[in-house]
Design a protein around this motif. Structure first.
Motif, mmCIF file in Angstrom:
data_model
loop_
_atom_site.group_PDB
_atom_site.id
_atom_site.type_symbol
_atom_site.label_atom_id
_atom_site.label_comp_id
_atom_site.label_asym_id
_atom_site.label_seq_id
_atom_site.Cartn_x
_atom_site.Cartn_y
_atom_site.Cartn_z
ATOM 1 N N GLN A 224 18.758 35.614 27.971
ATOM 2 C CA GLN A 224 19.107 34.813 27.562
ATOM 3 C C GLN A 224 18.240 33.291 27.533
ATOM 4 O O GLN A 224 18.355 33.267 29.862
ATOM 5 N N SER A 225 17.688 32.840 27.405
ATOM 6 C CA SER A 225 16.790 31.605 27.020
ATOM 7 C C SER A 225 17.832 30.166 27.890
ATOM 8 O O SER A 225 18.437 29.844 27.377
ATOM 9 N N VAL A 226 17.877 29.982 29.068
ATOM 10 C CA VAL A 226 19.279 29.197 29.969
ATOM 11 C C VAL A 226 18.171 27.233 29.509
ATOM 12 O O VAL A 226 17.225 27.433 29.958
ATOM 13 N N LEU A 227 18.551 27.258 28.502
ATOM 14 C CA LEU A 227 17.950 25.956 28.321
ATOM 15 C C LEU A 227 18.561 24.294 29.626
ATOM 16 O O LEU A 227 19.197 24.764 30.621
ATOM 17 N N GLY A 228 17.745 23.214 29.518
ATOM 18 C CA GLY A 228 18.195 21.889 29.797
ATOM 19 C C GLY A 228 18.974 21.290 30.546
ATOM 20 O O GLY A 228 19.898 21.581 29.716
ATOM 21 N N SER A 284 28.012 31.678 33.059
ATOM 22 C CA SER A 284 28.931 33.191 33.083
ATOM 23 C C SER A 284 27.498 34.076 33.410
ATOM 24 O O SER A 284 28.710 35.044 34.471
ATOM 25 N N LEU A 285 26.581 33.830 33.974
ATOM 26 C CA LEU A 285 25.284 34.097 34.813
ATOM 27 C C LEU A 285 25.902 34.234 36.146
ATOM 28 O O LEU A 285 25.539 35.089 36.745
ATOM 29 N N CYS A 286 25.940 33.316 35.757
ATOM 30 C CA CYS A 286 26.266 33.445 37.741
ATOM 31 C C CYS A 286 27.350 34.421 38.128
ATOM 32 O O CYS A 286 27.637 34.761 39.301
ATOM 33 N N ALA A 313 30.298 27.346 40.549
ATOM 34 C CA ALA A 313 29.984 28.740 39.517
ATOM 35 C C ALA A 313 28.220 28.468 40.049
ATOM 36 O O ALA A 313 28.245 29.404 41.140
ATOM 37 N N VAL A 314 27.203 27.432 40.258
ATOM 38 C CA VAL A 314 26.149 27.788 40.163
ATOM 39 C C VAL A 314 26.674 27.529 42.081
ATOM 40 O O VAL A 314 25.125 28.110 42.290
ATOM 41 N N ASN A 315 27.541 26.918 42.565
ATOM 42 C CA ASN A 315 27.015 26.016 44.276
ATOM 43 C C ASN A 315 27.284 27.737 44.789
ATOM 44 O O ASN A 315 26.438 28.292 45.764
ATOM 45 N N GLU A 316 28.731 28.253 43.980
ATOM 46 C CA GLU A 316 28.687 29.416 44.628
ATOM 47 C C GLU A 316 27.969 30.318 44.904
ATOM 48 O O GLU A 316 27.596 31.231 46.022
#
Length: 365
Positions: A224-228, A284-286, A313-316
């Motif tokens: 899935q494409s992640v947007l900015g 979700s991806l993280c 989520a991102v930082n973990e």
């Protein structure tokens, strides 16, 4: 439709359907016997890799490597100058890209990491390959057409025009038989297949059942494409990216500025709420949790609660990758050794391929 016909522009829907079906067969074959496959993939070192790169391609490269697919990863330094006047701080970007690869899980003991400018044999293949394509075919390539339209009247460089042929050399020199691509990149792979076919036809190797080149096939990416963070395409030039090497505080600062909407009730609806849904997708991806479940858990918490969840989520998820990347960046000698060993391997294979090409062309003197 023939392969040559597909090169008229965009890939036809029928051809894309066949490619998708074949890609599923390849995925199944990898599970059965990964040793049958060699994959070529890579990036231009134009800047730091970000979340879009990680979830779009990098993560899948690690999966293929760990399944036993022989993996070749190209740092395409020569392709930096296809559409710009200079390379800038290319050395630092190459080392940074290498650190990103290794921190994300690319293992130099199992994968070959190399760069264009260190492999003369790869680039020399451009000469015979250019004799096998026409100028009109190059102009019809979707990437070349898009770059020309976006140039604002600026003259196209010869390297940009022949960019698809250079990519064919990347793929064919190491005899890769699968290339992970999105559907928009399929025409580039078809160009490589056509060049391989025309070379063997012109120089008589098919009749002897000893083709010089394998016919590479597409492994279609369904990521899935992640947007900015502003809801548009993630791009370094737009300043809307979260880089793999960013620290936790910088990540939090960027996500606090992320675009949401005025509805406090958080729902996952990519069509009607793309910005909110993109943040949910990143979380979700993280975490592996469904975006709908994350949205339900946040409920009426609004954009602030959503951003807090995404930041955590991102930082973990990236904490161990970032820690490893910091170690790698501090050890330039190790990074250079990894690249040296990869380039040695790439040169061995390129020289062997170039010898086979010369033999086929009767240019051994």
């Amino acid at each position: 439709m023939s392969q040559d016909a597909d090169l008229a522009g965009t890939t036809s829907e029928a051809s894309l359907a066949r490619t998708r079906a074949r890609s599923l067969e390849i995925e199944a074959a990898i599970e059965t016997d990964a040793s049958r496959f060699r994959v070529l993939t890579g990036d231009r070192p134009t800047g730091a890799l970000h979340l879009g790169h990680y979830f779009g391609t990098l993560q899948n490269r690690v999966v293929l490597q760990n399944k036993g697919v022989e993996t070749w990863v190209l740092v395409a330094d020569y392709q930096v100058i296809t559409d710009r006047d200079g390379v800038g701080e290319i050395r630092q970007r190459v080392l940074g890209l290498l650190a990103d690869y290794l921190a994300a899980g690319i293992d130099p003991e199992r994968s070959t990491i190399f760069n264009h400018s260190a492999v003369p044999g790869l680039n020399q293949l451009m000469l015979p390959f250019l004799s096998l394509v026409t100028e009109s075919e190059l102009h019809r390539n979707p990437t070349v057409k898009a770059e020309l339209e976006a140039s604002g009247g600026r003259a196209m460089s010869g390297l940009l025009l022949t960019y698809p042929v250079h990519q064919a050399a990347d793929i064919l020199f190491c005899k890769a038989n699968i290339v992970p691509v999105g559907k928009d990149q399929v025409p580039h792979l078809e160009q490589a297949r056509v060049i391989a076919q025309r070379f063997d036809k012109r120089y008589g190797r098919v009749e002897k059942d000893r083709p010089v080149f394998r016919r590479p096939e597409a492994l279609l990416s369904e990521a899935q494409s992640v947007l900015g963070t502003d809801g548009t395409k993630m791009s370094k030039s737009r300043g809307n990216t979260i880089e793999l090497g960013m620290d936790a505080d910088t990540t939090a600062k960027i996500l606090r500025r992320a675009v949401t909407d005025s509805n406090r009730h958080i729902t996952y609806d990519p069509a009607l709420r793309p910005e909110v849904s993109n943040l949910l997708l990143i979380a979700s991806l993280c975490t592996g949790e469904a975006p709908e479940a994350i949205a339900e858990r946040i409920g009426d918490g609004g954009g602030g609660a959503l951003k807090a969840v995404v930041t955590e989520a991102v930082n973990e998820h990236f904490a161990p990758i970032r820690a490893r990347r910091a170690e790698l960046i501090a050890d330039e000698g190790y990074l250079l050794d990894v690249l040296r060993r990869g380039n040695e391997r790439a040169n061995e294979v390129a020289d062997q391929t170039l010898t086979e090409v010369r033999q086929a062309m009767q240019m051994i003197y």
